[in-house]
Design a protein around this motif. Structure first.
Motif, short mmCIF file in Angstrom:
data_model
loop_
_atom_site.label_atom_id
_atom_site.label_comp_id
_atom_site.label_asym_id
_atom_site.label_seq_id
_atom_site.Cartn_x
_atom_site.Cartn_y
_atom_site.Cartn_z
N VAL A 159 -0.80 11.55 -5.93
CA VAL A 159 -0.45 12.79 -5.23
C VAL A 159 -1.54 13.16 -4.23
O VAL A 159 -1.26 13.54 -3.08
CB VAL A 159 -0.23 13.92 -6.25
CG1 VAL A 159 -0.08 15.26 -5.53
CG2 VAL A 159 1.02 13.65 -7.09
N LEU A 160 -2.81 13.04 -4.65
CA LEU A 160 -3.91 13.35 -3.73
C LEU A 160 -3.91 12.43 -2.52
O LEU A 160 -4.12 12.87 -1.38
CB LEU A 160 -5.25 13.24 -4.47
CG LEU A 160 -5.55 14.33 -5.52
CD1 LEU A 160 -6.86 14.02 -6.23
CD2 LEU A 160 -5.61 15.70 -4.85
N GLY A 287 -2.24 -2.02 0.00
CA GLY A 287 -3.41 -2.64 0.60
C GLY A 287 -3.07 -3.78 1.54
O GLY A 287 -3.60 -3.87 2.65
N LEU A 288 -2.16 -4.66 1.12
CA LEU A 288 -1.79 -5.80 1.96
C LEU A 288 -1.10 -5.36 3.24
O LEU A 288 -1.38 -5.88 4.32
CB LEU A 288 -0.89 -6.75 1.17
CG LEU A 288 -1.55 -7.55 0.04
CD1 LEU A 288 -0.50 -8.35 -0.72
CD2 LEU A 288 -2.63 -8.47 0.59
N SER A 289 -0.17 -4.42 3.12
CA SER A 289 0.54 -3.98 4.32
C SER A 289 -0.37 -3.17 5.24
O SER A 289 -0.24 -3.25 6.47
CB SER A 289 1.78 -3.17 3.93
OG SER A 289 1.43 -2.10 3.06
N TRP A 303 -10.04 7.86 8.70
CA TRP A 303 -10.68 8.15 7.42
C TRP A 303 -9.67 8.67 6.39
O TRP A 303 -9.74 8.29 5.22
CB TRP A 303 -11.79 9.18 7.61
CG TRP A 303 -11.30 10.58 7.89
CD1 TRP A 303 -11.09 11.16 9.08
CD2 TRP A 303 -10.92 11.56 6.90
NE1 TRP A 303 -10.60 12.44 8.95
CE2 TRP A 303 -10.50 12.72 7.61
CE3 TRP A 303 -10.91 11.59 5.51
CZ2 TRP A 303 -10.07 13.86 6.96
CZ3 TRP A 303 -10.48 12.74 4.86
CH2 TRP A 303 -10.06 13.86 5.59
N ASN A 304 -8.75 9.52 6.81
CA ASN A 304 -7.80 10.07 5.85
C ASN A 304 -6.83 8.99 5.35
O ASN A 304 -6.41 9.01 4.18
CB ASN A 304 -7.02 11.24 6.46
CG ASN A 304 -6.11 10.81 7.60
OD1 ASN A 304 -6.57 10.16 8.54
ND2 ASN A 304 -4.84 11.18 7.53
N LEU A 305 -6.50 8.02 6.22
CA LEU A 305 -5.63 6.93 5.79
C LEU A 305 -6.36 6.02 4.81
O LEU A 305 -5.79 5.59 3.80
CB LEU A 305 -5.16 6.13 7.01
CG LEU A 305 -4.23 6.87 7.98
CD1 LEU A 305 -3.97 6.00 9.20
CD2 LEU A 305 -2.92 7.24 7.31
N ALA A 306 -7.62 5.72 5.11
CA ALA A 306 -8.41 4.87 4.22
C ALA A 306 -8.59 5.55 2.86
O ALA A 306 -8.45 4.91 1.80
CB ALA A 306 -9.76 4.54 4.84
N ALA A 307 -8.91 6.85 2.89
CA ALA A 307 -9.09 7.57 1.63
C ALA A 307 -7.78 7.68 0.85
O ALA A 307 -7.75 7.51 -0.37
CB ALA A 307 -9.65 8.97 1.91
N VAL A 312 -4.34 6.14 -3.68
CA VAL A 312 -3.03 5.67 -4.15
C VAL A 312 -3.17 4.37 -4.92
O VAL A 312 -2.57 4.19 -6.00
CB VAL A 312 -2.06 5.51 -2.95
CG1 VAL A 312 -0.85 4.69 -3.35
CG2 VAL A 312 -1.63 6.87 -2.44
N THR A 313 -3.95 3.43 -4.38
CA THR A 313 -4.14 2.15 -5.07
C THR A 313 -4.82 2.36 -6.42
O THR A 313 -4.43 1.75 -7.43
CB THR A 313 -4.97 1.20 -4.21
OG1 THR A 313 -4.33 1.04 -2.94
CG2 THR A 313 -5.11 -0.16 -4.88
#
Length: 335
Positions: A159-160, A287-289, A303-307, A312-313
């Motif tokens: 969710v985060l 992660g792969l996609s 940064w927000n996408l990486a975090a 999520v992973t």
């Protein structure tokens, strides 16, 4: 004196389940990258998102509808006259409509439409990433699956992560951006697929029959309706005027790969691992996609996408960890 020739050992259920998981992960990863590259208007694609849904359904139907008709004839030869719909779907009308709406019709329209607004990096986080969340909640409600404390932590992390990606996109909507719309469509598509997966487990559906059923419903409802709308000019579609190579490629990959092959392997995963554990196994897909989106599509990894991707992973891996004790108990019991 006769010599007994031993039969070659069959694949174990575990081997089949693991193989299904690998194939599903690879196709889902490719699906995100190819769908974004095809549906993004800035990349000059000739087909609209709804055109892609049309290709997906028609391509899959070329294989699955004749297959379904053959299964129905086989069932009727054995005296099973009620387990079919329109002589094509090998499931009853009620079940075909239920699973077909979520797994075949609405999912395709929502997912492809999302790629027209949001990048593949967002899809990487929000579609396979939120799938365990929706599945766990639906399985707890419909199948009475218990959400353990460890799994609850994993769902919280998911969710985060989703909020980091989708929440910031929603805030940018006040500046006129439309990425948030794609994020909402991705989340909605994941919820539809989760509903289908839980329904498949609830009804104990066999992989091939379930995939044929959802394709039958989508073909009967979507193909004639969309054809009329495009040919009459009420909807802007190019599926009947685009180069045949583009249409053939999309029908092959989106229909044969994303529906026929991954639909069967995903349902096989559900039968072996259960709906919650199956969606947890897709931990590699975000992660792969995401990596493919950065390397192949040139999308920036902010940064927000990486975090969000990391959270999520991690949440999915927590869910896998929560499922391990039960899996070990099953292995010990069968030893």
């Amino acid at each position: 004196m006769s010599v007994h020739t031993p039969h070659p050992p069959r694949f174990s259920p575990r081997s089949i389940g693991l193989a299904a998981a690998v194939v599903t992960v690879l196709i889902w990863t490719s699906f995100i990258l190819i769908a974004r590259a095809s549906a993004d208007p800035a990349r000059g694609g000739v087909l609209t998102p709804l055109d892609l849904a049309f290709c997906r359904i028609v391509g899959a139907s070329l294989i699955l509808l004749p297959w379904g008709a053959w299964l129905v004839r086989q069932d009727r030869a054995q005296g099973l006259h009620g387990a079919s719909w329109l002589g094509v779907s090998p499931l009853t009308a009620g079940i075909t409509v239920k699973v077909g709406i979520f797994g075949g019709l609405v999912y395709a329209m929502l997912a492809y439409s999302g790629f027209a607004y949001a990048p593949a990096l967002h899809a990487s986080v929000l579609m396979p990433g939120s799938l365990p969340l929706w599945t766990a909640l639906l399985a707890a409600w419909l199948l009475r699956d218990r959400i353990t404390p460890t799994r609850a932590v994993g769902l919280g992390l998911i969710v985060l992560g989703d909020l980091l990606v989708g929440g910031l996109s929603l805030l940018r909507a006040f500046d006129g951006g439309q990425v948030w719309l794609g994020d909402v469509l991705f989340m909605s598509a994941a919820m539809c697929w989760a509903t289908y997966s839980v329904l498949a487990r609830h009804h104990g559906l066999e992989a091939v029959r379930a995939t044929i059923a959802i394709t039958t419903l989508a073909f009967v409802v979507y193909v004639p309706s969309y054809s009329v709308l495009v040919l009459s000019g009420l909807v802007n579609g190019h599926v009947f005027t685009a180069p045949w190579r583009d249409v053939l490629f999309q029908a092959t990959f989106q229909g044969w790969g994303s529906v026929v092959i991954s639909g069967i392997t995903f349902t096989q995963m559900i039968r072996h691992f259960g709906p919650v554990r199956s969606t947890m196994i897709t931990a590699l897909v975000p992660g792969l996609s995401a990596l493919g989106a950065v390397v192949l599509l040139g999308e920036p990894l902010r940064w927000n996408l990486a975090a969000g991707l990391t959270l999520v992973t991690a949440g999915i891996l927590f869910g896998v960890r929560a499922s391990l004790p039960n899996a070990l108990k099953k292995v010990a019991a069968s030893a």
